[in-house]
Design a protein around this motif. Structure first.
Motif, PDB file in Angstrom:
ATOM      1  N   UNK A 185       0.828  -1.208   0.000  1.00  0.00           N
ATOM      2  CA  UNK A 185       0.000   0.000   0.000  1.00  0.00           C
ATOM      3  C   UNK A 185       0.864   1.261   0.000  1.00  0.00           C
ATOM      4  N   UNK A 186       1.962   1.231   0.727  1.00  0.00           N
ATOM      5  CA  UNK A 186       2.825   2.426   0.766  1.00  0.00           C
ATOM      6  C   UNK A 186       3.372   2.742  -0.624  1.00  0.00           C
ATOM      7  N   UNK A 187       3.775   1.696  -1.345  1.00  0.00           N
ATOM      8  CA  UNK A 187       4.273   1.910  -2.701  1.00  0.00           C
ATOM      9  C   UNK A 187       3.166   2.397  -3.623  1.00  0.00           C
ATOM     10  N   UNK A 188       1.981   1.803  -3.474  1.00  0.00           N
ATOM     11  CA  UNK A 188       0.846   2.238  -4.291  1.00  0.00           C
ATOM     12  C   UNK A 188       0.497   3.697  -3.982  1.00  0.00           C
ATOM     13  N   UNK A 189       0.562   4.068  -2.716  1.00  0.00           N
ATOM     14  CA  UNK A 189       0.274   5.460  -2.338  1.00  0.00           C
ATOM     15  C   UNK A 189       1.248   6.422  -3.013  1.00  0.00           C
ATOM     16  N   UNK A 211     -18.595   0.470  -1.453  1.00  0.00           N
ATOM     17  CA  UNK A 211     -18.647   1.682  -0.620  1.00  0.00           C
ATOM     18  C   UNK A 211     -17.273   2.333  -0.510  1.00  0.00           C
ATOM     19  N   UNK A 212     -16.233   1.525  -0.306  1.00  0.00           N
ATOM     20  CA  UNK A 212     -14.891   2.068  -0.133  1.00  0.00           C
ATOM     21  C   UNK A 212     -14.340   2.654  -1.420  1.00  0.00           C
ATOM     22  N   UNK A 213     -14.695   2.040  -2.556  1.00  0.00           N
ATOM     23  CA  UNK A 213     -14.233   2.574  -3.835  1.00  0.00           C
ATOM     24  C   UNK A 213     -14.830   3.948  -4.098  1.00  0.00           C
ATOM     25  N   UNK A 214     -16.098   4.133  -3.747  1.00  0.00           N
ATOM     26  CA  UNK A 214     -16.719   5.446  -3.903  1.00  0.00           C
ATOM     27  C   UNK A 214     -15.981   6.478  -3.050  1.00  0.00           C
ATOM     28  N   UNK A 215     -15.734   6.120  -1.789  1.00  0.00           N
ATOM     29  CA  UNK A 215     -15.066   7.057  -0.887  1.00  0.00           C
ATOM     30  C   UNK A 215     -13.645   7.370  -1.356  1.00  0.00           C
ATOM     31  N   UNK A 283       1.684   0.441 -23.200  1.00  0.00           N
ATOM     32  CA  UNK A 283       3.108   0.602 -22.867  1.00  0.00           C
ATOM     33  C   UNK A 283       3.339   1.974 -22.216  1.00  0.00           C
ATOM     34  N   UNK A 284       4.078   1.961 -21.144  1.00  0.00           N
ATOM     35  CA  UNK A 284       4.344   3.202 -20.435  1.00  0.00           C
ATOM     36  C   UNK A 284       3.381   3.477 -19.299  1.00  0.00           C
ATOM     37  N   UNK A 285       2.242   2.759 -19.251  1.00  0.00           N
ATOM     38  CA  UNK A 285       1.311   2.919 -18.139  1.00  0.00           C
ATOM     39  C   UNK A 285       1.729   2.015 -16.981  1.00  0.00           C
ATOM     40  N   UNK A 286       1.792   2.565 -15.781  1.00  0.00           N
ATOM     41  CA  UNK A 286       1.998   1.726 -14.611  1.00  0.00           C
ATOM     42  C   UNK A 286       0.714   0.944 -14.342  1.00  0.00           C
ATOM     43  N   UNK A 287       0.849  -0.316 -13.956  1.00  0.00           N
ATOM     44  CA  UNK A 287      -0.327  -1.156 -13.683  1.00  0.00           C
ATOM     45  C   UNK A 287      -0.148  -1.846 -12.345  1.00  0.00           C
ATOM     46  N   UNK A 288      -1.109  -1.653 -11.455  1.00  0.00           N
ATOM     47  CA  UNK A 288      -1.086  -2.268 -10.127  1.00  0.00           C
ATOM     48  C   UNK A 288      -2.374  -3.069  -9.953  1.00  0.00           C
ATOM     49  N   UNK A 289      -2.245  -4.308  -9.471  1.00  0.00           N
ATOM     50  CA  UNK A 289      -3.397  -5.162  -9.244  1.00  0.00           C
ATOM     51  C   UNK A 289      -3.699  -5.268  -7.752  1.00  0.00           C
ATOM     52  N   UNK A 290      -4.984  -5.142  -7.417  1.00  0.00           N
ATOM     53  CA  UNK A 290      -5.471  -5.428  -6.067  1.00  0.00           C
ATOM     54  C   UNK A 290      -6.415  -6.615  -6.221  1.00  0.00           C
ATOM     55  N   UNK A 291      -5.896  -7.841  -6.187  1.00  0.00           N
ATOM     56  CA  UNK A 291      -6.728  -8.999  -6.520  1.00  0.00           C
ATOM     57  C   UNK A 291      -7.738  -9.374  -5.459  1.00  0.00           C
ATOM     58  N   UNK A 292      -7.384  -9.188  -4.187  1.00  0.00           N
ATOM     59  CA  UNK A 292      -8.286  -9.542  -3.089  1.00  0.00           C
ATOM     60  C   UNK A 292      -8.265  -8.435  -2.047  1.00  0.00           C
ATOM     61  N   UNK A 293      -9.226  -8.530  -1.102  1.00  0.00           N
ATOM     62  CA  UNK A 293      -9.315  -7.564  -0.001  1.00  0.00           C
ATOM     63  C   UNK A 293      -9.318  -6.131  -0.522  1.00  0.00           C
ATOM     64  N   UNK A 294     -10.088  -5.900  -1.581  1.00  0.00           N
ATOM     65  CA  UNK A 294     -10.077  -4.581  -2.215  1.00  0.00           C
ATOM     66  C   UNK A 294     -10.527  -3.489  -1.253  1.00  0.00           C
ATOM     67  N   UNK A 299      -9.179   1.405   1.546  1.00  0.00           N
ATOM     68  CA  UNK A 299      -9.291   2.219   2.751  1.00  0.00           C
ATOM     69  C   UNK A 299      -7.911   2.673   3.229  1.00  0.00           C
ATOM     70  N   UNK A 300      -6.957   1.757   3.262  1.00  0.00           N
ATOM     71  CA  UNK A 300      -5.597   2.120   3.679  1.00  0.00           C
ATOM     72  C   UNK A 300      -4.994   3.149   2.733  1.00  0.00           C
ATOM     73  N   UNK A 301      -5.269   2.979   1.455  1.00  0.00           N
ATOM     74  CA  UNK A 301      -4.751   3.938   0.474  1.00  0.00           C
ATOM     75  C   UNK A 301      -5.339   5.316   0.717  1.00  0.00           C
ATOM     76  N   UNK A 302      -6.638   5.370   0.932  1.00  0.00           N
ATOM     77  CA  UNK A 302      -7.304   6.658   1.139  1.00  0.00           C
ATOM     78  C   UNK A 302      -6.810   7.336   2.407  1.00  0.00           C
TER      79      UNK A 302
END
Length: 520
Positions: A185-189, A211-215, A283-294, A299-302
């Protein structure tokens, strides 16, 4: 003393499984008896194994907890396989228990024998056939763990018929799901903080993730796309909504994704349709996957980042223009746009909508406007025959909710007999049959390829009369004037109801007529 079958049902019940769907067979009589006797479990007899598999898949998709699909050896198992493929492609948790020939007759091409583990291994991703009766409960516990693990999906256990009634004296095994790999999460942030134009592709169906995605989108200024047939992952009327990555996405809706420097996939795999033919990420786009516990990761990211606003008004305006149903011209039959418009206006916002494969489903994807979580059930593998069985399953799982099946005449003729299952189980679903007498998707492909229309005709069917013969209500809709009253009556009925809506075979998509490609 417990039998193997009784141990298996206890393993399932303790793991939170509540439903099993089946066509009964003599190769798993002990399991059927044990399932019926377990107070926590509900056994639903279906009219075809493909219906059972679709019902189990839909339950897992709606609830996030696997249901069990059960079938007998050979013919029953092969009938059931279509739902297994559906669960595999959509990462839906599902446990499949198959009866097999007696252990003493294995490997001799016995009556109805198939090497079920070999057959289902590539299809499901994991399939086993225990060598002894004592191994069966542990294999089922392992199946539950794999079905609900970091990569959810179907897990298959084939059991020789004589194993079910063998005594089981050992301690009951418990599923031990593999721990998902943690998201940094820290890297994603840091990536979100430095991103100019971050975009999320959402596919998580649960209420917490919704709900968390909206927030998070509101707090961090993220644009959100939804994955193919996962439109209930984010409100389509939200100003940060950028579009549904389904089939035939218009160019203006792809612009925000094309311009993104960071793409976050949350709660789904980046399948072929969602990735627009594996075009994205670019190409050139960073891509991060959150496969589970989205929900937890978002929430941690926010909470780790300061609020930030970005202007997505142009992207959302393109969506609004695309999703606004136009006025339709008068014709000899009902326009599919009007059907979806009437249903959306009259159905509750949290109605569960199931759809089959076919061009008619494009009208639903474009004009419904999904706003609530767990309201869309559709086959990401494009399997025909999904809508009616999945609607039955949804109503059994959530009897308090309105459930509507959207299906073409071709799909209805494949698995529509499960309406009888709805009648027998007092599950008042609404089935809307778009009858245009045509396998429309195939006809359009043929016409676009300058080929003859071949094998695409479907005979004229009295679906309303057919429904009444199965014990349901049935109404025929021939004109626009008849549409709204019929929808109102169907939605208020306490019995399963089929609306046989006669649509124009020339209108195959919202933007395409078949005649445009047939003119010389």
């Amino acid at each position: 003393m417990r039998t193997v079958a009784q141990a298996v049902t206890r393993v399932l019940a303790d793991a939170g499984v509540r439903f099993g769907f089946t066509v009964p067979g003599e190769s798993f009589l002990g399991l059927l008896d044990a399932f019926e006797a377990a107070p926590e479990l509900t056994l639903v007899s279906t009219r075809h194994e493909s219906g059972a598999a679709f019902m189990a898949e839909a339950h897992g998709k709606l609830r996030g907890v696997p249901a069990v699909a059960m079938a007998s050896r050979g013919p029953g198992a092969t009938n059931l396989s279509i739902g297994v493929h559906t669960a595999r492609q959509d990462r839906t948790p599902m446990v499949v228990l198959l009866g097999q020939v007696p252990s003493g007759k294995l490997g001799r091409e016995s009556f109805q024998e198939v090497d079920l583990a070999a057959m289902f291994g590539p299809l499901a991703g994991w399939a086993v056939q225990p060598a002894t009766a004592a191994e069966v409960p542990a294999a089922v516990a392992d199946a539950v763990a794999r079905a609900t693990g970091p990569r959810p999906g179907p897990a298959v256990v084939a059991v020789p018929s004589d194993f079910w009634d063998e005594p089981f004296e050992d301690q009951l095994p418990r599923p031990q799901p593999e721990a998902p790999e943690p998201v940094a999460v820290a890297e994603l942030a840091d990536q979100v903080r430095s991103a100019r134009s971050p975009v999320v592709i959402a596919g998580a169906r649960d209420t917490a993730a919704h709900r968390e995605l909206v927030a998070t989108a509101e707090a961090l200024g993220l644009a959100v796309y939804t994955g193919f047939r996962r439109q209930d992952s984010f409100p389509e009327d939200h100003p940060n909504y950028a579009g549904h990555l389904g089939l035939t996405v218009p160019d203006p809706q792809r612009k925000a994704l094309e311009d993104a420097d960071l793409v976050i996939t949350a709660g789904m795999r980046l399948d072929e349709v969602t990735s627009q033919g594996f075009r994205f990420p670019l190409p050139g786009q960073q891509h991060v996957e959150i496969p589970t516990a989205a929900a937890e990761v978002l929430r941690e990211l926010r909470e780790s980042l300061p609020a930030r606003q970005r202007d997505w008004s142009a992207a959302h305006q393109a969506v609004r223009e695309h999703m606004t149903p136009p006025e339709t011209d008068d014709g000899p039959a009902v326009h599919p746009t009007d059907v979806v418009r009437a249903l959306r206006e009259l159905a509750p916002r949290d109605a569960v909508v199931t759809n089959d494969a076919g061009n008619f489903s494009g009208f639903l994807h474009r004009y419904w406007c999904f706003t609530e979580p767990r309201t869309q059930l559709g086959p990401c593998n494009g399997a025909m025959g999904y809508a009616v069985p999945s609607a039955v399953s949804a109503k059994l799982a959530a009897p308090e909710r309105t459930v509507i099946a959207i299906v073409g005449d071709g799909g209805a003729l494949m698995t529509g007999q499960e309406i009888e299952t709805a009648v027998r189980n007092r599950a008042p679903i609404v089935v809307v049959v778009f009858q245009n007498g045509l396998y429309g998707t195939i006809a359009l492909h043929q016409a676009k390829s300058d080929l003859r229309l071949s094998a695409v005709d479907i005979g004229a069917i009295d679906f309303a009369g057919w429904a009444r013969g199965l014990g349901a209500e049935g109404r025929t809709v021939n004109t626009r004037e008849e549409l709204e009253p019929a929808v109102r009556e169907a939605l208020s009925s306490d019995r399963p109801c089929v609306l046989d809506v006669r649509t124009d075979p020339d209108v195959l998509t919202a933007d395409t007529r078949l005649a445009d490609f047939l003119e010389e």
